[in-house]
Design a protein around this motif. Sequence first.
Motif, PDB file in Angstrom:
ATOM      1  N   ASP A  90       0.976  -1.600  -0.299  1.00  0.00           N
ATOM      2  CA  ASP A  90      -0.006   0.162  -0.165  1.00  0.00           C
ATOM      3  C   ASP A  90       0.697   1.231  -0.206  1.00  0.00           C
ATOM      4  OD1 ASP A  90       0.219   1.035   2.933  1.00  0.00           O
ATOM      5  OD2 ASP A  90      -0.229  -1.206   2.966  1.00  0.00           O
ATOM      6  N   LEU A  91       0.120   2.195  -0.098  1.00  0.00           N
ATOM      7  CA  LEU A  91       0.908   3.515  -0.273  1.00  0.00           C
ATOM      8  C   LEU A  91       1.763   3.883   0.600  1.00  0.00           C
ATOM      9  CD1 LEU A  91       2.262   5.649  -2.304  1.00  0.00           C
ATOM     10  CD2 LEU A  91      -0.173   7.523  -1.707  1.00  0.00           C
ATOM     11  N   ALA A  92       1.556   3.736   2.362  1.00  0.00           N
ATOM     12  CA  ALA A  92       2.142   4.111   3.412  1.00  0.00           C
ATOM     13  C   ALA A  92       3.194   3.783   3.466  1.00  0.00           C
ATOM     14  CB  ALA A  92       1.155   4.266   3.995  1.00  0.00           C
ATOM     15  N   SER A  93       3.055   2.007   3.118  1.00  0.00           N
ATOM     16  CA  SER A  93       3.814   1.252   3.301  1.00  0.00           C
ATOM     17  C   SER A  93       5.649   1.641   2.488  1.00  0.00           C
ATOM     18  CB  SER A  93       3.691   0.166   3.310  1.00  0.00           C
ATOM     19  OG  SER A  93       3.181  -0.668   4.375  1.00  0.00           O
ATOM     20  N   TRP A  94       5.019   1.864   1.555  1.00  0.00           N
ATOM     21  CA  TRP A  94       5.824   2.223   0.057  1.00  0.00           C
ATOM     22  C   TRP A  94       6.011   3.857   0.227  1.00  0.00           C
ATOM     23  CZ3 TRP A  94       5.572   5.859  -3.626  1.00  0.00           C
ATOM     24  CH2 TRP A  94       6.787   5.532  -4.701  1.00  0.00           C
ATOM     25  N   LEU A  95       5.838   4.613   0.841  1.00  0.00           N
ATOM     26  CA  LEU A  95       6.442   5.794   0.971  1.00  0.00           C
ATOM     27  C   LEU A  95       7.303   5.909   2.388  1.00  0.00           C
ATOM     28  CD1 LEU A  95       3.099   8.191   0.805  1.00  0.00           C
ATOM     29  CD2 LEU A  95       5.163   7.966  -0.401  1.00  0.00           C
ATOM     30  N   ASP A  96       7.191   4.295   3.428  1.00  0.00           N
ATOM     31  CA  ASP A  96       8.091   4.426   4.610  1.00  0.00           C
ATOM     32  C   ASP A  96       9.254   4.077   4.263  1.00  0.00           C
ATOM     33  OD1 ASP A  96       6.502   6.235   6.400  1.00  0.00           O
ATOM     34  OD2 ASP A  96       5.588   4.005   7.009  1.00  0.00           O
TER      35      ASP A  96
END
Length: 158
Positions: A90-96
């Motif tokens: 997901d986007l949040a995990s990717w950004l992290d």
Amino acid sequence: MSMDEQSKRVLKQYTLDAVSILERSLDLCKNGHPSFYRVAAVQMRILLCDTTYRHDRQEDIAIVPILFPQLKLHRLDANYRPRRDEPAVDLASWLDSVANPADNMNLRQLIRRVCDVDGGAHVDIKPQAGISDQETARLWIISIGEYLVPLLDQVLQD
């Protein structure tokens, strides 16, 4: 958050515009104008990880998570390429996920740092505020953008 159709249309137009500006900025970077990575970073902030303060608390206002909450992305490797042999996240995990191990900075921090202190939208001349290696930051921003543009073009057509 429930959103009416008019609001969705407005956000979709902002997304189309941001992707168009991002794409043009990447073209300029590749054609002799490397400083446009900063413009690209601002568009990625708008799309992926923008925030504001409302009522004394930070609130996410990035467009993509609002319009496409189910979006999945492949993490990038140390050579800035998507790891397609691993499951998308997901986007949040990717950004992290870590962008530059030398700076111990994740993708969200990198995008925000380029925007907030390294000339994307603001400049902060304190040495500890900036990015230690601007060339690496530029390469990361360009690579992130090159990965995002076709992905976002696809979800915008669906």
